[in-house]
Design a protein around this motif. Structure first.
Motif, PDB file in Angstrom:
ATOM      1  N   ARG A 142      19.436  29.816  30.543  1.00 52.43           N
ATOM      2  CA  ARG A 142      20.530  29.175  29.806  1.00 52.43           C
ATOM      3  C   ARG A 142      20.451  27.672  30.020  1.00 52.43           C
ATOM      4  N   LEU A 143      21.013  26.931  29.078  1.00 51.23           N
ATOM      5  CA  LEU A 143      21.055  25.481  29.194  1.00 51.23           C
ATOM      6  C   LEU A 143      21.737  25.092  30.506  1.00 51.23           C
ATOM      7  N   ASN A 144      21.098  24.222  31.273  1.00 51.58           N
ATOM      8  CA  ASN A 144      21.595  23.786  32.583  1.00 51.58           C
ATOM      9  C   ASN A 144      21.700  24.919  33.600  1.00 51.58           C
ATOM     10  N   GLY A 145      21.061  26.043  33.293  1.00 54.44           N
ATOM     11  CA  GLY A 145      21.038  27.161  34.223  1.00 54.44           C
ATOM     12  C   GLY A 145      19.709  27.201  34.963  1.00 54.44           C
ATOM     13  N   LEU A 146      19.199  28.408  35.157  1.00 54.82           N
ATOM     14  CA  LEU A 146      17.926  28.584  35.853  1.00 54.82           C
ATOM     15  C   LEU A 146      16.815  28.709  34.805  1.00 54.82           C
ATOM     16  N   PRO A 147      15.887  27.767  34.795  1.00 51.28           N
ATOM     17  CA  PRO A 147      14.859  27.761  33.740  1.00 51.28           C
ATOM     18  C   PRO A 147      13.958  28.998  33.784  1.00 51.28           C
ATOM     19  N   GLY A 148      13.395  29.318  32.636  1.00 48.51           N
ATOM     20  CA  GLY A 148      12.505  30.478  32.521  1.00 48.51           C
ATOM     21  C   GLY A 148      11.300  30.397  33.441  1.00 48.51           C
ATOM     22  N   HIS A 149      10.813  29.215  33.656  1.00 48.32           N
ATOM     23  CA  HIS A 149       9.763  28.982  34.648  1.00 48.32           C
ATOM     24  C   HIS A 149      10.265  27.897  35.593  1.00 48.32           C
ATOM     25  N   ALA A 169       9.654  33.819  38.247  1.00 50.98           N
ATOM     26  CA  ALA A 169      10.825  33.020  38.625  1.00 50.98           C
ATOM     27  C   ALA A 169      12.097  33.837  38.829  1.00 50.98           C
ATOM     28  N   PRO A 170      12.407  34.828  37.973  1.00 48.74           N
ATOM     29  CA  PRO A 170      13.669  35.560  38.194  1.00 48.74           C
ATOM     30  C   PRO A 170      13.714  36.213  39.576  1.00 48.74           C
ATOM     31  N   GLY A 171      12.618  36.779  40.008  1.00 50.00           N
ATOM     32  CA  GLY A 171      12.574  37.379  41.328  1.00 50.00           C
ATOM     33  C   GLY A 171      12.765  36.339  42.419  1.00 50.00           C
ATOM     34  N   TYR A 172      12.119  35.232  42.244  1.00 52.57           N
ATOM     35  CA  TYR A 172      12.206  34.128  43.194  1.00 52.57           C
ATOM     36  C   TYR A 172      13.638  33.602  43.269  1.00 52.57           C
ATOM     37  N   TYR A 173      14.251  33.393  42.080  1.00 53.91           N
ATOM     38  CA  TYR A 173      15.653  32.947  42.071  1.00 53.91           C
ATOM     39  C   TYR A 173      16.553  33.946  42.794  1.00 53.91           C
TER      40      TYR A 173
END
Lengths: 636, 636
Positions: free
Chosen positions: B110-117, B87-91
């Motif tokens: 982070r809360l309300n950020g970009l989820p780990g998956h 996901a980080p790469g995709y984001y």
């Protein structure tokens, strides 16, 4: 009606015939087919087609190939069927070899008899199967254990071919190669027909040899009824020392009986008739006559005298007078809603007939998605459909639907789409198939899926209401839990009854105790218990139908139990994690000032296999058992 | 410490560079790698290796191949990653394209950020992944929906290669061919390394092209970092009109950073270091320098000026003073018991490091069975081992172990063998990976497995006791539920504490209310709440550690709650189906004559992703939240 079977001494005689091994085995297999037919007819259900397709293979393995210990539970070569539903055929081989008490021939699918699917409780049965796709994994575990223990044993696993649609089959292949488990030989009973119809119509297997070879297994193929060829394949496999082997045995479903072999008319509209269930009386007689003729001809050819047989009357089957048929009602409700909702699509896991989907498929073929025996795939497909605005309605037996894709329910739930899941064959009954098919844990394992409402209707009328609620009212996803057996119910829902979220309806009035239950089977026991409590003990029981399995309205519950000292719950499910636990906890949260006594009825042990009534009795869940228990509790 | 990232305007400039498409895409991918590294470093965790191996592919698809709607949620071609942990790469690609608010670059995990998956809550994310093997099934659902809706869209699914060990991958292949879903193109990010080490060492994939071709898909292969070759494969796939296609893209895990690419020393003893987790400060600097040098060189070659970047301080990470490390304690207990019990064997699902199995494997390699990412297979193998007298101890993350093979737990249970299951990463925390990895439903879905005892220990000492109990005392099978994060606990177990089946131990005394909980995370909140209740509200809370999740001793419970008007439970789990529900129902069954007030704390919504403390707060489960809630309830 009289049924015929071949007694043990005759099977023993055949086994000792001084003749060609192949002819002897073929004859034995024919006799085993006669006994299989007898067992299934006597039991009233069982899988004929695949018992017959595998019969020559199983007979050959046990009579000529395997190194068997005398004690059926002792160390020796191992055989088991991964598909498991061919158990009657398998039992008939073990019975014919004297590896099971012969009197058990009369006890298929009976309490303390031979279970509908294999269970290690039966001598000689190596592992519990009936849930598809697990066999090779189990075999690997056994092989690894043998290696740790410095034991040597070959392990033969029979699989179905429909079974190859399950992901676990493919998941299990690579490590057997990686670990060089050459002691494992898999035989695919490739009869080309799955539960409903031809594999090629459901979800084609494609080039099976190429697939299996690509996975690194040694692959060979033969006619599974040509024992010369089959034995040559076994020899070939035995010589392979570095990897596991698979024999693709091309077989004929229903082998040995002409009209069970005939697949010329099969398609999606004309399903195979002899996968499960007992044949009609007429079909039984025709099939038995054919098998007898075949056996007599083989005996004559060998100059081995005539065939001795014995007869036993068909046990009377319980009569169902005017039953509620929930699957039929569901089938009608599905078509009715689909007419109004063009976005509704149906997904099936090779149980089109049993789940009542044929009318829908005939009417809306473009909205019918046949997924085959691939429950994880099916529930994920439903997730994909729902993300694109389709309303998927997903079907399988409750025992498989709630478990295999359990994580997939949750993944779909986290996407907050709406999906309707319909699990049929729910609950303790029918109890003939055994615990692999008795879904008594699904409430526990689905209750905590966020945004999923669980409903079990008790009558045809309530099925229609529940499905209407599911499609048109609920914002939540739904798990509809359906009892499949036709059931006589001694109660009626009030004429003005409407489903209300979290609320139930009173079926019988009484002042001494209140009992909550749901569904046709247990509400019937509850209402019978109410009658008995009144007639025999002078006690009044209020029976309440609460179709909501994982939610209750607190105010409604408070008013429902008000004034009652004795509160009972009755689950068609394990007590643990059932509706009763949800209700009990809610009662504890209610700040009741009056004291009460709560007792939960339901299933507390692994479900028994047997006739429906004897299994209800074994679990002390008949009306009379409940009435006696409640009376004791109240009078204590 | 300062971290560096590439701002949006610079990425936009590169996207508009007047140069060769391939060079532009490669440069963009390099910058996206810099931002991915930044995001993972800032988040403190995330998957670098596979983000980097897939980066060229994802960049190419989004920049040159897909027909994208302007509105990220509108209709257009579809891409998603089935493995999800990239996901980080995709984001970083979506951020670079302006398809996500760029400020979100600072909000990974982070809360309300970009989820780990991936989660559909994020604009442009098509489906929730993170549980392996589901992607093709989801794509099929979308494709079928598009067809029903007369929409046209290509669907690209990226999968890992370790993911191909999951049965569902293979289960999902045939029907895509059967239904001719040519709009689906799967790209396998074939970097040859799974979570711990080389696939070839864990469970070799064999001849992948042969396998996939045998399943009837169109198969092509290329270097996944050679964009010319990759684009030729895409052209080839586009021309296929009768069936789905797979591109095997040979890639390098950690691509772009020399020491992350280096696999020359990998084996079962030397695991891959950059699968998950943030790099060390030193590794971060080295990696960032390399990526900057590479980007600068590419820019120079294109005559496109120098690289603009921005800096931001690394957020302080919470300090854990003297934490309890349950996995470490388990690791030691496992070796200790294995020394005494030669029949004990360990099974792992590609989480050797995370589950603490390396010391065991080093000491008892012959008793260590690596199953790969194949949980159903693993649990069935355990069943086979147990049938032959081995004591299998089965490991995975709780979220996967309790769900994928849920039916297989039950099958094993019906065989009445003894198996120990160990689910790590249990509960709400760590909350960075998101809901696919937060196991908060496992108590509910395993409680009703007959003969299975669920235990969650709260400290290193209790881990040792629980595993000793599991191996040496219990006749039942065991599910050991382990919190994986190191955790500071503000309490100690009494020196003379012993595990007793169904009984707990008092951690703090108090007269006003009693709270039951378990495990290090929630007992810590409970004890903190007790301190706050005392200090701020003058109320005394008795906190009880009850490590038994699906059983309680009735007499012990009665005496534990005696005299208390307020009873609280606290679950590291959904309230539904957790320990609290079990306790609540048991209270209701106890014929208490005194009235009490019960309130259950726990998780009631889909778990949030974020920092551990902010997620505890979001679910109102910190000590202070609990203290305030309890005070309100008591004072009401």
């Amino acid at each position: 009606m009289e049924l015929t079977y071949i007694p043990y001494k005759e099977l023993e005689r055949i086994r000792k015939l001084d003749c060609n091994t192949i002819e002897r085995t073929q004859l034995f297999a024919t006799l085993a087919r006669i006994n299989t037919l007898y067992m299934i007819m006597q039991a009233g259900s069982g899988h004929i087609g695949s018992s017959f397709s595998a019969m020559d293979i199983v007979s050959w393995l046990y009579m000529n190939e395997m190194d068997l210990a005398d004690d059926p539970d002792a160390h020796g070569d191992v055989y088991f069927s991964s598909k498991g539903h061919d158990a009657p055929g398998y039992y008939s081989v073990l019975l014919g070899l004297g590896r099971l008490e012969f009197c058990q021939i009369h006890e298929l699918r009976r309490l303390n008899g031979l279970p509908g699917h294999p269970d290690v409780i039966t001598p000689g049965i190596q592992t519990n199967t009936g849930s598809l796709g697990t066999g090779i994994s189990k075999a690997k575990g056994m092989a690894l254990a043998h290696r740790l223990q410095d034991k040597k044993a070959r392990i033969f696993v029979l699989t179905g071919d429909g079974e190859l649609q399950e992901g676990q089959f493919w998941e299990s292949l690579p490590s057997a190669v990686h670990q060089g488990l050459n002691e494992i030989t898999v035989i695919i009973d490739h009869n080309k027909i799955q539960s409903d119809t031809l594999l090629s119509l459901v979800n084609d297997l494609g080039n099976l040899e190429a697939k299996l070879s690509a996975f690194g297994w040694h692959v060979t193929r033969c006619d599974g009824h040509d024992l010369q060829a089959f034995s040559a394949c076994l020899e070939e496999c035995k010589a392979i020392t570095d990897r596991p082997q698979i024999i693709i045995a091309d077989t004929i479903k229903g082998r040995g009986v002409s009209f069970m072999e005939d697949i010329s008319t099969l398609d999606l509209d004309n399903l195979y008739q002899f996968h499960s269930g007992a044949p009609s009386a007429e079909d039984y007689i025709r099939a038995n006559d054919e098998l007898f003729a075949s056996a007599s001809e083989q005996l004559q050819k060998l100059g081995a005298g005539s065939l001795e047989s014995e007869q036993r009357s068909l046990l009377p089957r319980p009569v169902v007078e005017d039953p509620q048929r929930l699957i039929g009602a569901y089938s009608r409700a599905l078509v009715e809603q689909a007419e109004k909702r063009p976005e509704l699509a149906v997904l099936d896991g090779d149980l089109m007939l049993d789940c009542g989907l044929i009318p829908f498929r005939e009417k809306f073929p473009e909205r019918f998605i046949e997924c085959g025996i691939a429950e994880q795939d099916m529930v994920s497909i439903a997730g994909g459909l729902a993300l694109r605005g389709v309303l998927p309605v997903v079907h399988s037996f409750a025992c498989f639907l709630s478990t295999r894709p359990n994580e997939h329910f949750y993944i779909n739930a986290t996407e907050k789409t709406k999906i309707i899941y319909v699990g049929s064959l729910a609950g303790l009954l029918p109890s003939g198939p055994g615990h692999s098919h008795q879904s008594v844990r699904d409430i526990a394992i689905l209750s905590a899926v966020p945004g999923l409402t669980l409903i079990e209707p008790c009558s045809e009328a309530e099925v229609a209401m529940a499905f209407d609620y599911s499609v048109n009212v609920s914002q939540n996803s739904i798990y509809l839990r359906l009892v499949s057996i036709p059931y006589d119910i001694p109660f009626q829902l009030p004429a003005d009854y409407q489903l209300e979220y979290g609320k139930g309806v009173v079926l019988t009035e009484g002042d001494d105790a209140v009992m909550f239950s749901y569904g046709p089977v247990m509400l019937t026991q509850a209402v019978k218990a109410a009658e008995l409590l009144k007639d025999e003990h002078g006690l009044g029981l209020r029976v309440i139908n609460l179709p909501w399995l994982n939610h209750v309205d607190a105010d409604w519950l408070r008013s429902s139990v008000e004034g009652f000292k004795y509160i009972f719950t009755l689950d068609n499910h394990f007590v643990k994690g059932g509706q009763g636990e949800m209700l009990g906890c809610k009662l504890a949260e209610m700040d009741s000032t009056s004291s009460y006594h709560l007792h939960r009825f339901g299933i507390s042990e692994i479900p028994e296999c047997g006739l429906n009534d004897e299994v209800l009795q074994a679990h002390e869940l008949r009306g009379i058992d409940l009435s006696n228990s409640m009376n004791s509790i109240i009078k204590d």
